[in-house]
Design a protein around this motif. Structure first.
Motif, short mmCIF file in Angstrom:
data_model
loop_
_atom_site.label_atom_id
_atom_site.label_comp_id
_atom_site.label_asym_id
_atom_site.label_seq_id
_atom_site.Cartn_x
_atom_site.Cartn_y
_atom_site.Cartn_z
N LEU A 284 -21.96 -79.77 -60.91
CA LEU A 284 -22.79 -79.11 -60.05
C LEU A 284 -23.01 -79.71 -58.61
O LEU A 284 -23.09 -79.15 -57.84
CB LEU A 284 -24.05 -78.52 -61.06
N VAL B 287 -22.77 -78.47 -55.13
CA VAL B 287 -23.64 -77.84 -54.26
C VAL B 287 -24.21 -78.92 -53.04
O VAL B 287 -24.89 -78.24 -52.13
CB VAL B 287 -24.86 -77.30 -55.08
N LYS C 170 -28.82 -67.93 -55.48
CA LYS C 170 -28.20 -68.72 -56.57
C LYS C 170 -27.68 -70.08 -56.31
O LYS C 170 -27.81 -70.87 -56.93
CB LYS C 170 -27.10 -67.84 -57.00
N ARG C 171 -27.26 -70.12 -55.21
CA ARG C 171 -26.64 -71.52 -54.79
C ARG C 171 -27.68 -72.35 -54.48
O ARG C 171 -27.79 -73.52 -54.72
CB ARG C 171 -25.78 -71.39 -53.53
N ASP D 289 -28.97 -73.60 -57.61
CA ASP D 289 -28.13 -74.57 -58.16
C ASP D 289 -28.38 -75.99 -57.39
O ASP D 289 -28.22 -77.13 -58.11
CB ASP D 289 -26.59 -74.16 -57.98
N THR E 180 -31.14 -77.67 -59.04
CA THR E 180 -30.86 -78.12 -60.23
C THR E 180 -30.42 -79.55 -60.13
O THR E 180 -30.34 -80.30 -60.85
CB THR E 180 -30.06 -77.29 -60.95
N SER E 181 -29.78 -80.07 -58.84
CA SER E 181 -29.17 -81.29 -58.83
C SER E 181 -29.95 -82.34 -58.24
O SER E 181 -29.74 -83.37 -57.84
CB SER E 181 -27.98 -81.19 -57.62
#
Length: 273
Positions: A21, A25, A221-222, A225, A228-229
């Motif tokens: 991921l 991203v 959504k991106r 993500d 999340t990183s």
């Protein structure tokens, strides 16, 4: 609101939990940045060492220009993905280690670069280690990406969410930036390198700071993500992370289903004496 967090003592290796991921991203680095580094470095037949290579967001760009690179990466999951991405580049060698524990072979490299990883090397030794790795006249190129939110209303909403969840060092904690064409740091902008000068101990010269700006749009959504990183999110409990991301998603969906940003790539170049 107080959020449960995991111990962040190994915060620099939490990215490996989401290596694929992260690679998908995280923003690339501008081609002009790589060109600027190589023009400044004038490598000749000397190779490069990369600190905290991660999944190769910068590695591949330098390898494609024919630069031999020793990649030092502490996380085995990130290193495994890096090996797959650089398989077509025989000049890339990957060593799994933290830069402070890596066994180096004296002052041999013509270039040392770190892409959004320099801050993970302990401040009290980072310049000593860089100097010990670089041949006389070798280049230290340190760069990283920041992201600024363009819409003041979205920025304010995200900052409010961060404050409630006690989150720091996220894109929302930074002010919005305009889309100036200049790549030089603006007049009066405080240099983050001022405090580093004493640590360089007079062993680096020809210090230059350059800024590159690239507009970017993330659908909701991106962007979730992407969050999340980020380490600030990685060390949160699963429950807390899901809650804050749901609030961010709701805010972005209420403002058109995405977010407009500026990716600001800041770089410092210095030459070892």
């Amino acid at each position: 609101m107080t959020t449960e967090q995991r111990d962040d003592s190994a915060r620099n290796t939490v990215f490996g939990e989401v290596a694929e991921l992260y690679d998908a991203v995280r923003a690339e680095y501008p081609a002009a940045l790589v060109d600027t580094v190589l023009d400044y470095a004038d490598l000749g037949d000397r190779g490069a060492v990369e600190i905290g290579a991660g999944t190769g967001k910068a590695t591949v760009a330098f390898a494609e220009r024919g630069v031999p690179i020793v990649c030092v990466e502490p996380d085995p999951r990130m290193a495994a993905l890096l090996r797959r991405k650089t398989a077509a580049h025989p000049g890339v060698r990957i060593e799994q280690a933290g830069f402070e524990s890596w066994v180096r072979a004296g002052r041999t490299f013509g270039l040392l670069f770190a892409a959004t990883s320099w801050h993970w090397v302990p401040e009290e030794v980072r310049w000593d280690l860089a100097y010990e790795a670089l041949a006389p006249g070798g280049t230290a190129a340190l760069f990283w990406n920041h992201h600024g939110v363009m819409d003041p209303e979205v920025h304010a909403g995200l900052a409010e969410i961060d404050a409630r969840y006690q989150l720091t060092f996220t894109p929302h904690t930074m002010a919005g930036w305009n889309m100036s064409d200049t790549i030089e740091p603006p007049e009066g902008d405080e240099s983050v390198w001022t405090s580093q000068l004493p640590l360089m101990r007079g062993r680096f010269t020809d210090l230059r700071e350059i800024r590159f700006k690239t507009p970017a749009h993330y659908p909701t959504k991106r962007y979730i993500d992407y969050l999340t990183s980020i380490s600030a999110y990685r060390i949160m409990s699963d429950e807390a992370r899901a809650a804050v991301q749901a609030e961010v998603a709701a805010l972005l969906d209420a403002h058109g289903g995405g977010i407009d940003m500026i990716t600001r790539s800041d770089m410092v170049l210095a030459r070892a004496v």
